[in-house]
Design a protein around this motif. Structure first.
Motif, PDB file in Angstrom:
ATOM      1  N   ILE A  69       0.853  -1.358  -0.064  1.00  0.00           N
ATOM      2  CA  ILE A  69      -0.149   0.108   0.054  1.00  0.00           C
ATOM      3  C   ILE A  69       0.918   1.068  -0.014  1.00  0.00           C
ATOM      4  N   ILE A 224       0.992  -2.794   5.172  1.00  0.00           N
ATOM      5  CA  ILE A 224       1.892  -1.579   5.858  1.00  0.00           C
ATOM      6  C   ILE A 224       2.866  -1.097   4.986  1.00  0.00           C
ATOM      7  N   ARG A 225       3.663  -0.215   5.501  1.00  0.00           N
ATOM      8  CA  ARG A 225       4.659   0.166   4.819  1.00  0.00           C
ATOM      9  C   ARG A 225       5.636  -0.475   5.068  1.00  0.00           C
TER      10      ARG A 225
ATOM     11  N   ASP B  23       3.374  10.501   7.305  1.00  0.00           N
ATOM     12  CA  ASP B  23       2.448   9.861   8.489  1.00  0.00           C
ATOM     13  C   ASP B  23       3.526   8.609   9.152  1.00  0.00           C
ATOM     14  N   LEU B  24       4.292   8.894   9.976  1.00  0.00           N
ATOM     15  CA  LEU B  24       5.073   7.610  10.486  1.00  0.00           C
ATOM     16  C   LEU B  24       4.310   6.886  11.452  1.00  0.00           C
ATOM     17  N   PHE B  26       1.396   5.818  11.237  1.00  0.00           N
ATOM     18  CA  PHE B  26       0.690   4.650  10.687  1.00  0.00           C
ATOM     19  C   PHE B  26       1.636   3.646   9.977  1.00  0.00           C
ATOM     20  N   TRP B  27       2.991   3.896  10.170  1.00  0.00           N
ATOM     21  CA  TRP B  27       3.530   3.139   9.294  1.00  0.00           C
ATOM     22  C   TRP B  27       3.692   1.608   9.380  1.00  0.00           C
ATOM     23  N   ASP B  28       3.507   1.016  10.919  1.00  0.00           N
ATOM     24  CA  ASP B  28       3.475  -0.728  10.721  1.00  0.00           C
ATOM     25  C   ASP B  28       2.142  -0.958  11.378  1.00  0.00           C
ATOM     26  N   GLU B  29       1.101   0.013  11.041  1.00  0.00           N
ATOM     27  CA  GLU B  29      -0.255  -0.415  11.665  1.00  0.00           C
ATOM     28  C   GLU B  29      -0.984  -1.135  10.813  1.00  0.00           C
ATOM     29  N   GLY B  39      -3.068   2.436   6.778  1.00  0.00           N
ATOM     30  CA  GLY B  39      -2.104   3.218   5.888  1.00  0.00           C
ATOM     31  C   GLY B  39      -2.496   3.731   4.698  1.00  0.00           C
TER      32      GLY B  39
END
Lengths: 485, 81
Positions: A69, A224-225, B23-24, B26-29, B39
């Motif tokens: 994403i 996720i990123r 937007d750090l 929500f990086w791994d949310e 994200g």
């Protein structure tokens, strides 16, 4: 069926372009900037269609397939913010200056601002060199897509030839007005067809929620990123969309606006257009991991085509092919016309080769150059390597890093030709330095920090503009007044 | 709100949006919001907020007077090509 749909689409496009010829007055201004008569809706659609290439459909889904994403934040929402800002602060003023001074090209703009023939020539060379690979990618993309959609039945040269021939047909026929009209049709086509494709495939996958659950089972990292994108890459990538401020083809469309207020629609609605195209592309790329896991390299570029072949072959494949052709041609047409305009105005007319050019000769030459440019690019596409596709981000890096020159021209009275020259030379030097080190590595960043080269080249260009200007003689106030009231 | 203040807030929204783009948080949310990974939803909503910010920018900060002065009459000062 697939080829029938594509041929029908190409015929429709050609028809619109030829029909626009009825409105063409035989003047350079009418052929090259549509007589500055384009209204808000057509300006929005043609700017968006010109800016978005086939990457928005095929490349976006392939990137989403690979990194998840994060591609939306990296490439879509960053453009949604930066592009309207450039239209607002740069586009409107360029339009106003262009209208008053009768400008048709960026080189004329720079020559008028700083009165330097050499800086204009330097900019001309840089713009042409940055734009040529971009055109080549479009022409080659047509061939690759046709080959994929027909499962190899149609050779790639045929797709490239079709794209080139149709673009030559309607651009030479209708000039920028024909290009803008065709682009409006083409942009609507690829927006609608992208959305329809997404709805059909997602429905067959059981809906968005169910499809996401299936992706989460096998590839939760794509939702996720995570490690796929470095935060500094996201931060520095926001500079890439600034390239919209220096693309010659976008510049020409700015000049074609009827009034300054015509820009209001593109400024406000551009993010909506981006969302309409990119959300389906990103989701389909994600969902490609359900049925086609583990595609590597070039194979992952065809994930969308594979999904259509699986879920909705024949008619939808033809419609998608038409949509991708639309995305390719809506950029290629404006790019080839802008190059034709530059060769006609900035070289032949400026240096008075063959004496003074009357209006009819300008149009004839413009047509000849468009044919020459597209034919040359087609021939190059027959021998160029597929690795040329990696050049697009480098092309954007160069264009984005030239923006300080345009901004200084419009907002900084003290800026000088020496400053502009220093900025352009700095872009050439830094761009080449990074290109030699980074070409071939899709994830290249400065020193492995995540920072993209565009951040350094842009900063260097800005610094050179400032230092070069301050160390040289200030420009004459009467020349500045035409650009900064 | 006075016109000057409205214009300043419209301009000020732009750097704020630039910061919000990164937007750090929500990086791994991995959770979902409105049916999509959060994200992704964040950046779709971000794009919608940009539309509102641009609409406001165009309404209260449109540089019509500057543009009119720059544009003058068409072809006022045609330059040597």
């Amino acid at each position: 069926m697939t080829l029938t749909v594509i041929f029908a689409y190409l015929a429709a496009v050609l028809l619109i372009g030829v029909w626009s010829n009825r409105r063409l007055a035989a003047t350079g201004e009418d052929f090259f900037v549509a007589g500055r008569t384009i209204g808000p809706f057509v300006l929005l659609m043609t700017l968006f269609g010109t800016h978005m290439t086939s990457f928005a459909l095929l490349g976006a889904s392939a990137e989403s397939y690979r990194i998840g994403i994060g591609v939306f934040s990296l490439m879509a929402s960053s453009s949604a913010l930066m592009v309207p800002i450039v239209f607002f602060f740069v586009g409107t003023r360029v339009w106003a200056v262009g209208r008053r001074l009768g400008l048709l090209t960026q080189v004329q703009f720079v020559r008028a601002r700083w009165g330097s023939d050499g800086i204009g020539l330097l900019l001309f060379v840089v713009l042409v060199l940055l734009l040529l690979p971009y055109l080549l990618i479009g022409v080659m993309g047509g061939g690759v897509v046709l080959g994929q959609i027909t499962d190899g039945a149609a050779p790639s040269w045929l797709g490239s030839l079709l794209v080139s021939g149709v673009v030559i047909g309607y651009v030479t026929s209708g000039g920028l007005r024909g290009t803008a009209w065709v682009n409006t049709f083409q942009t609507a086509m690829f927006m609608v067809l992208g959305a329809v494709t997404a709805v059909l495939i997602v429905t067959k996958l059981g809906g968005v929620g169910q499809a996401l659950d299936r992706v989460a089972e096998s590839r939760p990292d794509l939702l996720i990123r995570g490690e796929a994108i470095h935060p500094l890459r996201l931060l520095s990538y926001t500079l890439i969309p600034l390239s919209v401020g220096t693309f010659p083809h976008i510049f020409a469309h700015w000049l074609s606006a009827r009034r300054a207020a015509t820009f209001k629609a593109p400024v406000v609605l551009y993010p909506v257009c981006i969302a309409v195209v990119w959300i389906p592309s990103v989701l389909l790329g994600l969902f490609g991991n359900i049925d086609f896991p583990g595609l590597d390299g070039a194979a992952s570029n065809s994930v969308l085509v594979r999904m259509i072949a699986l879920y909705a072959p024949e008619l939808l494949a033809g419609l998608l092919g038409a949509g991708v052709f639309a995305a390719i041609m809506s950029s290629l047409d404006s790019q080839s016309l802008s190059l034709g305009t530059m060769f006609t105005q900035d070289v032949v007319r400026h240096y008075r080769w063959g004496g003074d050019l009357d209006e009819a000769r300008q149009v004839r030459l413009g047509r000849l150059f468009v044919v020459g440019v597209v034919a040359t690019v087609f021939l190059l596409s027959l021998v160029a390597e597929r690795s040329i596709f990696a050049l697009s981000v480098w092309s954007f890096t160069g264009f984005a890093s030239l923006l300080p020159v345009v901004v200084a021209a419009l907002y900084w009275r003290r800026s000088t030709a020496a400053g502009a020259g220093a900025a352009i030379l700095t872009v050439i030097a830094l761009w080449t330095w990074f290109f030699v080190r980074g070409i071939g590595d899709a994830d290249y960043s400065v020193g492995g920090t995540g920072v993209m080269p565009v951040a350094v080249v842009f900063a260097g260009s800005t610094l050179a503009m400032i230092v070069g200007s301050l160390l040289s003689t200030p420009p004459a106030p009467e020349r500045v007044r035409r650009f900064i009231p | 709100m006075a016109a000057g203040a409205a214009r300043i807030t419209a301009y000020a929204a732009l750097p704020v949006l630039y910061l919000l783009h990164n937007d750090l948080w929500f990086w791994d949310e991995p959770s979902r919001l409105l049916g999509l990974p959060v994200g992704l939803t964040y950046h779709v909503l971000f794009s919608a907020v940009v539309v509102l910010a641009m609409w406001r920018l165009v309404r209260v900060a449109w540089p019509g007077d500057v543009i009119d002065e720059l544009a003058g009459e068409a072809g006022d000062e045609g330059v040597d090509p």
